[in-house]
Scaffold this active site. Sequence first.
Site, PDB file in Angstrom:
ATOM      1  N   PHE A 269       0.862  -1.188   0.000  1.00 15.32           N
ATOM      2  CA  PHE A 269       0.000   0.000   0.000  1.00 15.32           C
ATOM      3  C   PHE A 269       0.894   1.232   0.000  1.00 15.32           C
ATOM      4  O   PHE A 269       1.766   1.382   0.864  1.00 15.32           O
ATOM      5  CB  PHE A 269      -0.892   0.037   1.249  1.00 15.32           C
ATOM      6  CG  PHE A 269      -2.078  -0.895   1.211  1.00 15.32           C
ATOM      7  CD1 PHE A 269      -2.264  -1.810   0.182  1.00 15.32           C
ATOM      8  CD2 PHE A 269      -3.014  -0.860   2.246  1.00 15.32           C
ATOM      9  CE1 PHE A 269      -3.356  -2.660   0.158  1.00 15.32           C
ATOM     10  CE2 PHE A 269      -4.116  -1.707   2.232  1.00 15.32           C
ATOM     11  CZ  PHE A 269      -4.291  -2.616   1.196  1.00 15.32           C
ATOM     12  N   GLU A 270       0.685   2.110  -0.974  1.00 20.39           N
ATOM     13  CA  GLU A 270       1.340   3.424  -1.020  1.00 20.39           C
ATOM     14  C   GLU A 270       0.309   4.448  -0.575  1.00 20.39           C
ATOM     15  O   GLU A 270      -0.671   4.708  -1.280  1.00 20.39           O
ATOM     16  CB  GLU A 270       1.831   3.716  -2.437  1.00 20.39           C
ATOM     17  CG  GLU A 270       2.974   2.839  -2.900  1.00 20.39           C
ATOM     18  CD  GLU A 270       4.326   3.426  -2.558  1.00 20.39           C
ATOM     19  OE1 GLU A 270       4.373   4.565  -2.060  1.00 20.39           O
ATOM     20  OE2 GLU A 270       5.341   2.746  -2.804  1.00 20.39           O
ATOM     21  N   ILE A 271       0.518   5.069   0.593  1.00 21.19           N
ATOM     22  CA  ILE A 271      -0.598   5.713   1.285  1.00 21.19           C
ATOM     23  C   ILE A 271      -0.587   7.243   1.265  1.00 21.19           C
ATOM     24  O   ILE A 271      -1.533   7.854   1.750  1.00 21.19           O
ATOM     25  CB  ILE A 271      -0.678   5.221   2.738  1.00 21.19           C
ATOM     26  CG1 ILE A 271       0.530   5.683   3.564  1.00 21.19           C
ATOM     27  CG2 ILE A 271      -0.810   3.699   2.781  1.00 21.19           C
ATOM     28  CD1 ILE A 271       0.419   5.364   5.046  1.00 21.19           C
TER      29      ILE A 271
END
Length: 370
Positions: A269-271
Amino acid sequence: MNNLILFVMSFAIVYSLEFPSFYHRSTDIYIEIAQAIEKCEGVEMEMVRDFPKLSMVTLNKNQNKPNKGFVLFGEHARELISPETGLHFVKKLCSQNEEMKSVKDNYELRMMVNVNPLSREKVESGDFCKRENENGVDLNRNYKSHWTKDHDPEMVRTAPGPFAFSEAETQTVRDELKKFSPHVFFSIHSGTLALFTPYAYSKEQRKHQFQTLATENISSMMEILTEVREKHCETCKMGSCGHEIGYLSPGTSMDYAYDDLKIPYSFTFEIYHGGLDVRTKKHATKFLEVQTSHNKHRITDEEKLDQLLRDHSCFATTSTKEMPPDECFKYFNPEEKDQYDFYVENWTQAITLSLNRVAEQRQAQQQQQQ
Protein backbone atom coordinates in the site's frame (compact mmCIF):
# COMPACT_ATOMS: atom_id res chain seq x y z
CA MET A 1 37.24 26.88 1.15
CA ASN A 2 34.19 27.63 -1.03
CA ASN A 3 33.24 23.94 -1.02
CA LEU A 4 33.51 23.86 2.77
CA ILE A 5 31.27 26.90 3.09
CA LEU A 6 28.68 25.35 0.78
CA PHE A 7 28.78 22.11 2.76
CA VAL A 8 28.28 23.92 6.08
CA MET A 9 25.44 25.99 4.63
CA SER A 10 23.67 22.94 3.19
CA PHE A 11 24.12 21.07 6.48
CA ALA A 12 22.64 23.99 8.38
CA ILE A 13 19.66 24.18 6.02
CA VAL A 14 18.95 20.45 6.36
CA TYR A 15 19.06 20.44 10.13
CA SER A 16 17.25 23.72 10.65
CA LEU A 17 13.97 22.30 9.35
CA GLU A 18 11.50 21.63 12.12
CA PHE A 19 10.22 18.14 12.87
CA PRO A 20 6.43 18.55 13.40
CA SER A 21 5.37 18.08 17.00
CA PHE A 22 2.46 15.78 16.14
CA TYR A 23 4.83 13.22 14.60
CA HIS A 24 6.51 10.72 16.91
CA ARG A 25 10.19 10.14 17.39
CA SER A 26 11.33 6.53 17.36
CA THR A 27 11.61 6.33 21.15
CA ASP A 28 8.12 7.82 21.50
CA ILE A 29 6.65 5.23 19.12
CA TYR A 30 8.02 2.48 21.35
CA ILE A 31 6.78 4.20 24.54
CA GLU A 32 3.29 4.91 23.18
CA ILE A 33 2.85 1.34 21.97
CA ALA A 34 3.95 0.05 25.37
CA GLN A 35 1.41 2.34 27.05
CA ALA A 36 -1.37 1.39 24.64
CA ILE A 37 -0.97 -2.36 25.12
CA GLU A 38 -0.53 -2.22 28.89
CA LYS A 39 -4.21 -3.04 29.44
CA CYS A 40 -4.87 -4.54 26.02
CA GLU A 41 -5.74 -8.20 26.20
CA GLY A 42 -3.87 -10.41 23.75
CA VAL A 43 -1.50 -7.68 22.50
CA GLU A 44 2.19 -7.82 23.37
CA MET A 45 5.46 -6.25 22.25
CA GLU A 46 8.82 -7.99 22.09
CA MET A 47 12.33 -7.13 20.93
CA VAL A 48 13.32 -9.27 17.97
CA ARG A 49 16.76 -7.76 17.36
CA ASP A 50 19.24 -5.91 19.58
CA PHE A 51 21.01 -3.90 16.85
CA PRO A 52 19.39 -2.13 15.34
CA LYS A 53 16.70 -2.35 17.99
CA LEU A 54 13.69 -3.86 16.26
CA SER A 55 10.46 -4.57 18.08
CA MET A 56 7.41 -6.54 17.00
CA VAL A 57 3.84 -6.16 18.20
CA THR A 58 1.84 -9.38 18.35
CA LEU A 59 -1.87 -10.09 18.66
CA ASN A 60 -3.08 -13.48 19.92
CA LYS A 61 0.41 -14.95 19.84
CA ASN A 62 0.32 -18.74 19.42
CA GLN A 63 -3.46 -18.79 19.97
CA ASN A 64 -4.22 -20.92 16.90
CA LYS A 65 -6.49 -18.39 15.23
CA PRO A 66 -7.80 -19.29 11.74
CA ASN A 67 -5.86 -16.50 10.01
CA LYS A 68 -2.36 -15.09 10.35
CA GLY A 69 -1.30 -11.64 9.16
CA PHE A 70 1.98 -9.72 9.05
CA VAL A 71 2.22 -5.94 8.53
CA LEU A 72 5.50 -4.13 7.85
CA PHE A 73 5.82 -0.38 8.37
CA GLY A 74 8.69 2.04 7.77
CA GLU A 75 11.04 0.25 5.36
CA HIS A 76 11.97 3.69 3.98
CA ALA A 77 12.92 6.13 6.71
CA ARG A 78 11.64 9.35 5.11
CA GLU A 79 8.16 7.83 4.81
CA LEU A 80 7.29 8.85 8.36
CA ILE A 81 3.56 8.43 7.82
CA SER A 82 4.01 4.65 7.50
CA PRO A 83 5.14 3.98 11.12
CA GLU A 84 2.71 6.68 12.29
CA THR A 85 -0.08 4.63 10.71
CA GLY A 86 1.31 1.52 12.39
CA LEU A 87 1.20 3.25 15.77
CA HIS A 88 -2.38 4.39 15.14
CA PHE A 89 -3.35 0.86 14.08
CA VAL A 90 -1.99 -0.61 17.33
CA LYS A 91 -3.81 2.00 19.41
CA LYS A 92 -7.06 1.30 17.60
CA LEU A 93 -6.52 -2.43 18.01
CA CYS A 94 -6.70 -1.79 21.74
CA SER A 95 -9.97 0.14 21.43
CA GLN A 96 -13.55 -1.14 21.36
CA ASN A 97 -13.87 -0.63 17.60
CA GLU A 98 -16.24 -3.20 16.08
CA GLU A 99 -14.19 -3.82 12.92
CA MET A 100 -11.10 -4.35 15.05
CA LYS A 101 -13.08 -6.85 17.11
CA SER A 102 -13.36 -9.01 14.01
CA VAL A 103 -9.58 -8.84 13.52
CA LYS A 104 -9.02 -9.76 17.17
CA ASP A 105 -11.44 -12.66 16.93
CA ASN A 106 -10.04 -14.10 13.70
CA TYR A 107 -6.34 -13.27 13.53
CA GLU A 108 -2.97 -13.94 14.96
CA LEU A 109 -1.24 -10.75 13.87
CA ARG A 110 2.36 -9.59 13.90
CA MET A 111 3.49 -6.04 13.13
CA MET A 112 6.90 -4.42 12.82
CA VAL A 113 5.95 -0.77 13.21
CA ASN A 114 9.36 0.85 12.63
CA VAL A 115 11.68 -1.45 10.69
CA ASN A 116 14.29 1.21 9.81
CA PRO A 117 14.77 2.94 13.18
CA LEU A 118 18.36 4.20 12.86
CA SER A 119 17.68 6.07 9.66
CA ARG A 120 14.32 7.30 10.94
CA GLU A 121 16.23 8.99 13.77
CA LYS A 122 18.24 10.85 11.13
CA VAL A 123 15.01 11.93 9.45
CA GLU A 124 13.73 13.11 12.83
CA SER A 125 16.87 15.25 13.08
CA GLY A 126 16.12 16.97 9.77
CA ASP A 127 17.55 14.68 7.08
CA PHE A 128 14.09 14.43 5.51
CA CYS A 129 15.27 12.77 2.28
CA LYS A 130 16.92 9.80 4.01
CA ARG A 131 15.42 6.65 2.51
CA GLU A 132 18.00 3.90 3.01
CA ASN A 133 19.17 2.20 6.17
CA GLU A 134 22.29 3.07 8.17
CA ASN A 135 24.50 1.31 5.58
CA GLY A 136 23.06 3.20 2.61
CA VAL A 137 21.04 0.19 1.45
CA ASP A 138 17.44 0.37 0.27
CA LEU A 139 15.77 -2.27 2.43
CA ASN A 140 13.02 -2.76 -0.13
CA ARG A 141 15.60 -3.85 -2.72
CA ASN A 142 17.51 -6.20 -0.42
CA TYR A 143 15.18 -9.23 -0.36
CA LYS A 144 16.04 -12.44 -2.17
CA SER A 145 13.18 -12.40 -4.67
CA HIS A 146 14.77 -11.52 -8.02
CA TRP A 147 17.46 -9.54 -6.21
CA THR A 148 20.13 -8.10 -8.48
CA LYS A 149 23.33 -6.24 -7.74
CA ASP A 150 22.86 -4.18 -10.89
CA HIS A 151 21.90 -0.68 -9.90
CA ASP A 152 20.79 2.09 -12.22
CA PRO A 153 22.65 5.22 -11.01
CA GLU A 154 19.70 7.34 -12.11
CA MET A 155 17.48 5.51 -9.62
CA VAL A 156 18.66 7.48 -6.61
CA ARG A 157 18.65 5.97 -3.13
CA THR A 158 17.83 2.44 -4.28
CA ALA A 159 21.14 0.64 -3.72
CA PRO A 160 20.29 -3.08 -3.29
CA GLY A 161 23.27 -3.92 -1.03
CA PRO A 162 26.22 -6.25 -1.68
CA PHE A 163 24.00 -9.36 -1.65
CA ALA A 164 20.43 -10.35 -0.83
CA PHE A 165 19.67 -10.16 2.90
CA SER A 166 22.94 -8.37 3.60
CA GLU A 167 21.14 -6.11 6.09
CA ALA A 168 20.12 -6.83 9.68
CA GLU A 169 16.65 -5.37 9.11
CA THR A 170 15.78 -7.58 6.14
CA GLN A 171 17.29 -10.62 7.84
CA THR A 172 14.97 -10.04 10.78
CA VAL A 173 11.89 -9.65 8.59
CA ARG A 174 12.85 -12.80 6.68
CA ASP A 175 13.33 -14.83 9.87
CA GLU A 176 10.08 -13.68 11.44
CA LEU A 177 8.10 -14.35 8.26
CA LYS A 178 9.56 -17.84 7.95
CA LYS A 179 8.77 -18.69 11.57
CA PHE A 180 5.26 -17.31 11.35
CA SER A 181 4.11 -18.38 7.86
CA PRO A 182 1.28 -15.84 7.57
CA HIS A 183 -1.61 -15.96 5.12
CA VAL A 184 -1.48 -12.23 4.37
CA PHE A 185 1.39 -9.73 4.17
CA PHE A 186 1.36 -5.94 3.86
CA SER A 187 4.21 -3.49 3.27
CA ILE A 188 3.16 0.13 3.89
CA HIS A 189 4.88 2.98 2.00
CA SER A 190 4.34 6.55 0.84
CA GLY A 191 5.41 8.63 -2.14
CA THR A 192 2.50 7.82 -4.41
CA LEU A 193 -1.09 6.57 -4.08
CA ALA A 194 -1.37 2.94 -5.04
CA LEU A 195 -2.67 -0.50 -4.06
CA PHE A 196 -0.21 -3.02 -5.44
CA THR A 197 -0.19 -6.76 -5.95
CA PRO A 198 2.89 -8.73 -7.04
CA TYR A 199 5.06 -8.46 -8.94
CA ALA A 200 7.35 -5.43 -8.66
CA TYR A 201 10.29 -7.00 -10.50
CA SER A 202 8.59 -7.47 -13.89
CA LYS A 203 6.45 -5.35 -16.18
CA GLU A 204 5.20 -8.43 -17.99
CA GLN A 205 4.03 -10.29 -14.91
CA ARG A 206 0.50 -8.99 -15.22
CA LYS A 207 -0.06 -11.04 -18.39
CA HIS A 208 1.32 -14.12 -16.67
CA GLN A 209 -0.99 -13.58 -13.71
CA PHE A 210 -4.16 -13.68 -15.75
CA GLN A 211 -3.01 -16.87 -17.47
CA THR A 212 -2.55 -18.70 -14.17
CA LEU A 213 -5.48 -17.72 -11.99
CA ALA A 214 -5.97 -21.34 -10.98
CA THR A 215 -2.65 -21.39 -9.15
CA GLU A 216 -2.26 -17.75 -8.15
CA ASN A 217 -4.43 -15.61 -5.93
CA ILE A 218 -4.28 -12.36 -7.91
CA SER A 219 -7.99 -12.24 -8.69
CA SER A 220 -8.87 -12.61 -5.00
CA MET A 221 -6.45 -9.85 -4.08
CA MET A 222 -7.84 -7.57 -6.77
CA GLU A 223 -11.36 -8.11 -5.47
CA ILE A 224 -10.24 -6.87 -2.06
CA LEU A 225 -8.30 -3.93 -3.46
CA THR A 226 -11.26 -2.84 -5.55
CA GLU A 227 -13.29 -2.36 -2.37
CA VAL A 228 -10.40 -0.66 -0.59
CA ARG A 229 -9.99 1.73 -3.49
CA GLU A 230 -13.70 2.55 -3.57
CA LYS A 231 -13.88 3.25 0.17
CA HIS A 232 -10.46 4.66 1.00
CA CYS A 233 -8.49 5.84 -2.03
CA GLU A 234 -10.40 6.74 -5.18
CA THR A 235 -7.24 8.22 -6.68
CA CYS A 236 -5.11 5.12 -6.11
CA LYS A 237 -3.58 3.18 -8.94
CA MET A 238 -4.31 -0.50 -8.52
CA GLY A 239 -2.83 -3.75 -9.78
CA SER A 240 0.48 -5.46 -10.48
CA CYS A 241 3.23 -3.15 -9.26
CA GLY A 242 5.75 -3.59 -12.06
CA HIS A 243 3.10 -3.08 -14.70
CA GLU A 244 1.26 -0.18 -13.10
CA ILE A 245 4.24 1.78 -11.81
CA GLY A 246 6.05 1.64 -15.14
CA TYR A 247 9.51 0.57 -13.94
CA LEU A 248 11.08 -2.42 -12.21
CA SER A 249 11.77 -2.90 -8.51
CA PRO A 250 13.65 -6.15 -7.92
CA GLY A 251 14.23 -7.45 -4.39
CA THR A 252 11.07 -6.13 -2.68
CA SER A 253 9.53 -7.55 0.48
CA MET A 254 6.17 -8.04 -1.27
CA ASP A 255 7.64 -10.22 -4.02
CA TYR A 256 9.68 -12.18 -1.48
CA ALA A 257 6.57 -12.83 0.60
CA TYR A 258 4.55 -13.91 -2.42
CA ASP A 259 7.10 -15.69 -4.59
CA ASP A 260 9.56 -17.23 -2.15
CA LEU A 261 7.41 -17.79 0.93
CA LYS A 262 4.17 -18.47 -0.97
CA ILE A 263 2.10 -16.10 1.17
CA PRO A 264 -1.13 -16.11 -0.87
CA TYR A 265 -2.17 -12.52 -0.11
CA SER A 266 0.76 -10.11 -0.46
CA PHE A 267 0.22 -6.37 -0.85
CA THR A 268 2.05 -3.05 -0.98
CA PHE A 269 0.00 0.00 0.00
CA GLU A 270 1.34 3.42 -1.02
CA ILE A 271 -0.60 5.71 1.29
CA TYR A 272 0.44 9.33 0.70
CA HIS A 273 1.42 11.64 -2.16
CA GLY A 274 2.25 15.26 -1.47
CA GLY A 275 0.41 16.59 -4.49
CA LEU A 276 -2.65 14.34 -4.61
CA ASP A 277 -5.55 13.51 -2.34
CA VAL A 278 -6.73 9.96 -1.63
CA ARG A 279 -10.36 10.93 -1.65
CA THR A 280 -11.28 12.03 -5.17
CA LYS A 281 -9.98 11.96 -8.71
CA LYS A 282 -11.51 15.41 -9.12
CA HIS A 283 -8.90 16.76 -6.73
CA ALA A 284 -6.13 14.92 -8.57
CA THR A 285 -7.23 16.25 -11.95
CA LYS A 286 -7.33 19.79 -10.57
CA PHE A 287 -3.76 19.35 -9.32
CA LEU A 288 -2.68 18.12 -12.74
CA GLU A 289 -4.24 21.13 -14.46
CA VAL A 290 -2.34 23.49 -12.17
CA GLN A 291 0.91 21.65 -12.82
CA THR A 292 0.47 21.99 -16.58
CA SER A 293 -1.20 25.41 -16.72
CA HIS A 294 1.88 26.99 -18.30
CA ASN A 295 1.16 24.88 -21.39
CA LYS A 296 -2.47 26.04 -21.43
CA HIS A 297 -3.44 22.41 -21.76
CA ARG A 298 -6.47 21.21 -19.85
CA ILE A 299 -6.00 17.60 -18.76
CA THR A 300 -9.02 15.77 -17.45
CA ASP A 301 -8.96 12.22 -18.79
CA GLU A 302 -8.06 8.99 -17.00
CA GLU A 303 -4.98 8.34 -19.09
CA LYS A 304 -3.40 11.65 -18.13
CA LEU A 305 -4.18 11.07 -14.47
CA ASP A 306 -2.45 7.70 -14.69
CA GLN A 307 0.58 9.41 -16.21
CA LEU A 308 0.62 11.93 -13.37
CA LEU A 309 0.68 9.14 -10.82
CA ARG A 310 3.56 7.50 -12.64
CA ASP A 311 5.53 10.71 -12.99
CA HIS A 312 5.15 11.56 -9.32
CA SER A 313 5.64 8.06 -7.94
CA CYS A 314 8.53 7.61 -5.56
CA PHE A 315 8.16 3.86 -5.00
CA ALA A 316 11.65 3.70 -6.50
CA THR A 317 12.45 7.43 -6.64
CA THR A 318 13.15 7.59 -10.34
CA SER A 319 14.15 11.25 -10.42
CA THR A 320 17.83 11.95 -11.11
CA LYS A 321 17.65 15.04 -8.93
CA GLU A 322 17.48 15.12 -5.15
CA MET A 323 14.66 17.09 -3.59
CA PRO A 324 15.44 19.75 -0.98
CA PRO A 325 14.69 18.41 2.52
CA ASP A 326 11.52 20.45 3.00
CA GLU A 327 10.13 19.16 -0.30
CA CYS A 328 10.99 15.60 0.69
CA PHE A 329 9.04 15.94 3.89
CA LYS A 330 5.86 17.26 2.33
CA TYR A 331 6.10 14.88 -0.64
CA PHE A 332 6.08 11.79 1.57
CA ASN A 333 4.17 13.00 4.63
CA PRO A 334 1.18 15.18 5.56
CA GLU A 335 2.25 18.61 6.81
CA GLU A 336 -0.85 19.57 8.76
CA LYS A 337 -2.30 17.87 11.84
CA ASP A 338 -5.79 17.48 10.38
CA GLN A 339 -4.30 15.87 7.28
CA TYR A 340 -2.17 13.59 9.43
CA ASP A 341 -5.20 12.53 11.47
CA PHE A 342 -7.18 11.76 8.35
CA TYR A 343 -4.47 9.65 6.73
CA VAL A 344 -3.55 7.49 9.73
CA GLU A 345 -7.23 6.75 10.35
CA ASN A 346 -8.05 6.21 6.68
CA TRP A 347 -5.28 3.66 6.19
CA THR A 348 -5.87 1.96 9.52
CA GLN A 349 -9.41 1.37 8.27
CA ALA A 350 -8.11 0.19 4.87
CA ILE A 351 -5.74 -2.37 6.42
CA THR A 352 -8.50 -3.53 8.76
CA LEU A 353 -10.95 -3.91 5.86
CA SER A 354 -8.36 -5.89 3.90
CA LEU A 355 -7.66 -8.22 6.81
CA ASN A 356 -11.35 -8.88 7.32
CA ARG A 357 -11.94 -9.54 3.62
CA VAL A 358 -9.01 -11.97 3.49
CA ALA A 359 -10.51 -13.84 6.45
CA GLU A 360 -13.89 -14.00 4.71
CA GLN A 361 -12.37 -15.23 1.44
CA ARG A 362 -10.33 -17.90 3.19
CA GLN A 363 -13.38 -19.12 5.13
CA ALA A 364 -15.38 -19.35 1.89
CA GLN A 365 -12.55 -21.25 0.19
CA GLN A 366 -12.35 -23.72 3.07
CA GLN A 367 -16.11 -24.30 3.00
CA GLN A 368 -15.97 -25.02 -0.74
CA GLN A 369 -13.26 -27.61 -0.17
CA GLN A 370 -15.29 -29.49 2.45
